[in-house]
Design a protein around this motif. Sequence first.
Motif, short mmCIF file in Angstrom:
data_model
loop_
_atom_site.label_atom_id
_atom_site.label_comp_id
_atom_site.label_asym_id
_atom_site.label_seq_id
_atom_site.Cartn_x
_atom_site.Cartn_y
_atom_site.Cartn_z
N TYR A 41 0.82 -1.22 0.00
CA TYR A 41 0.00 0.00 0.00
C TYR A 41 0.85 1.26 0.00
O TYR A 41 0.50 2.27 0.60
N ASN A 42 2.02 1.19 -0.66
CA ASN A 42 2.88 2.38 -0.60
C ASN A 42 2.47 3.45 -1.60
O ASN A 42 2.98 4.55 -1.59
N SER A 43 1.50 3.14 -2.48
CA SER A 43 1.03 4.15 -3.42
C SER A 43 -0.48 4.34 -3.27
O SER A 43 -1.22 3.37 -3.11
N VAL A 44 -0.93 5.61 -3.34
CA VAL A 44 -2.38 5.86 -3.25
C VAL A 44 -2.91 6.48 -4.56
O VAL A 44 -4.07 6.85 -4.64
N LEU A 45 -2.02 6.60 -5.56
CA LEU A 45 -2.45 7.09 -6.87
C LEU A 45 -2.71 5.88 -7.77
O LEU A 45 -1.78 5.15 -8.11
N LYS A 46 -3.95 5.65 -8.12
CA LYS A 46 -4.29 4.45 -8.89
C LYS A 46 -4.94 4.84 -10.22
O LYS A 46 -5.70 5.80 -10.28
N PRO A 47 -4.64 4.07 -11.29
CA PRO A 47 -5.34 4.34 -12.56
C PRO A 47 -6.85 4.14 -12.36
O PRO A 47 -7.26 3.21 -11.66
N CYS A 48 -7.68 5.02 -12.93
CA CYS A 48 -9.13 4.89 -12.81
C CYS A 48 -9.60 3.60 -13.48
O CYS A 48 -9.00 3.16 -14.46
N GLU A 49 -10.69 3.03 -12.96
CA GLU A 49 -11.21 1.78 -13.55
C GLU A 49 -11.67 2.01 -15.00
O GLU A 49 -11.69 1.09 -15.80
N GLY A 64 -10.11 3.54 -17.08
CA GLY A 64 -8.92 3.52 -17.93
C GLY A 64 -8.45 4.93 -18.28
O GLY A 64 -7.39 5.11 -18.87
N VAL A 65 -9.24 5.94 -17.89
CA VAL A 65 -8.84 7.32 -18.21
C VAL A 65 -8.45 8.04 -16.92
O VAL A 65 -9.24 8.11 -15.98
#
Length: 651
Positions: A530-538, A540-541
């Motif tokens: 869990y070291n990143s909280v920036l995730k690609p949107c589901e 895809g954009v």
Amino acid sequence: MASASIKEFGKAWWSEVYNRIIGAVVFLDEASAECLHWDGGLFNLLSGGAVSVKSLSPFEFSRKEHKKAVFITQTTSTQLRTIHEIIRNSDFAHCILISTISLDVVLLEINEGKDVSDVITAGRGPAEATKQLEAMLIEWIGKKQCAAEIVHIPIFTITPTNVVFLTPPFTKVYPTYDGKLIPDSTSLDLFTLTSQERSEVRRLASGLNGLMDSMNLKEDVFYMGAYSSLVAGVLQNSPVCLARRKNCSNPASLILVDRTLDLCAITSHNVESVLDKVMAVLPRFPGHANDVAVDMSALCEANVISHPEDMQLSPGCLYHADEACIQTLDYMINKSQKEVMFDLYNKLSKLDVQKSPGPKTLLKVTPQSVEKIISASKGNYDVIVKHLGILQQAIGVVQTLKSPKRAQFDLLTSLEIQVLQNLAASRDSTSVLHQISQLIKSRKDRNLPLENLLAMIVHVYSLIGTEVSFSKSHEDSLMETLSVAIFEDHRSLFEESGKMVTPEECDEIAKNIMARLKDVAQMRKILVKYNSVLKPCETGVGHEYKGVIHQLVDDMVDTERPELVDLRYKNEGIKDLLRSGLNILTSKKARTTKHPLDNPTVIIFVIGGITAEESKRLHRSVITSGVDNTVIFGSTRFVTPAEAMRDVLAL
């Protein structure tokens, strides 16, 4: 006393208090008064037989004819001195001290510097503390014929909804180590803390232990974060907790999480929850951390010049103990703004004096349409008295939505989204700090308060973690900009303390802020998954923020049961080692690690604050997953972006 839910836990213990107050003058500290507010408030004490209710203050005393006193307190050394003062200036013959904190913890504190470990290890802590405190009270009362009683009643929770609880006595508890966000040493234990911090850890653990005891829970403790590991350690090893686990029978999982691992959710201005909006716009109810002061002049004939400074009119608030208001508060946390407005309109139209159009014929409920009904009740005190709760809630929501701060928040929200997309798209930090410096310089033209911009900077540093590093020249330039801004705005920034600062001191404050921001960015370094909280949107954009606690909850309720690598399990220590040591010799299969959902009840407790929005999203993840376990969320308090920023930057 076994209680099935946290709401019942609070109710059951308050009834223990009400049994003891008949004919007494009751003195409460602020945290207990806040807990009382959420149980139904002052009238519970007065209708229960108290002759008078006062705040626990060294300036309070009682009339000669009052002979019985009940003190409801956290039993700190300062509070004990206050009790001494009150007793000295009154004429009591019977005093009851209700300690909301477990007596073994009180024993350690009143004997600070002496070794009482034998007494505690032998499980005699509570009895010994009772003896010492009784002796103190009797000495202070100073009469031949007098009585003193000491009783521990764990009053420390309030329950805004059935699945969320907060802990007013621990509002100020925050994961810091001698004032720093990151501990100096890797081998962290209670004795690397200051005595004040040590007592906070013990007190929080003692509260959670009282909760488990009342709910008859025997828990497995999991934790994420250094501070949580300390609280977990006390829960695992203190004699009182060990004794309780022998007697409790319902298995549960307690997950403790440090807020500092992820500060994005609580420093974001981008929230849907109406309660978060109200909390961020209106001032706090005096002495409270989790309710607001509502200006009631809209209903009254009184002329109020400036709320909340003008004290001729008491403020209203959001929480009221009747069913309709409890439901509205739940909506303010869990439903959309549109649904909250319809709910208020429906409830108000029942008391409408001038018959506004029915909700069926309205396509949209605006703050103006709600306000119209409110003003129709102005001065009509029969209607007001009957429906006071819902009127206060409605006025609070209308004041929030019409406040100029709302426009500021909308602007901050769009800036935040812009920053998130910039960082996510390029993973490049070149322009972000420069943008923020420009915002700070032009804040007066845009009508943006410095404290909200500081919250935004904390948000950015927590968002990027170690994934993006800012250039030294940009950080230096931000530091200079901050120093000037702090000097210009120090009156509003340090309003509470009234601190005056020189330009040199502002340089120092700006330097400390930058150092703390760098610590904020390092917080998730200890995490693997869990070291990143920036995730690609589901879709895809673009990218979105998905918090550490949210990721943990999603993994926890996932039917595939992925390994929860970042969640540590406080096992039973040496016994486990021996057992697994022998296992290696006798079995081919290694021990499977414990999973929180192995137990029917799961309590996730965030140390350092949570928002209504976050609790709603976490609860939604659990519901949509379809797991049967009861999952409850707890935290030290509800927090706004500005408050969260002050906690982190120690302002």
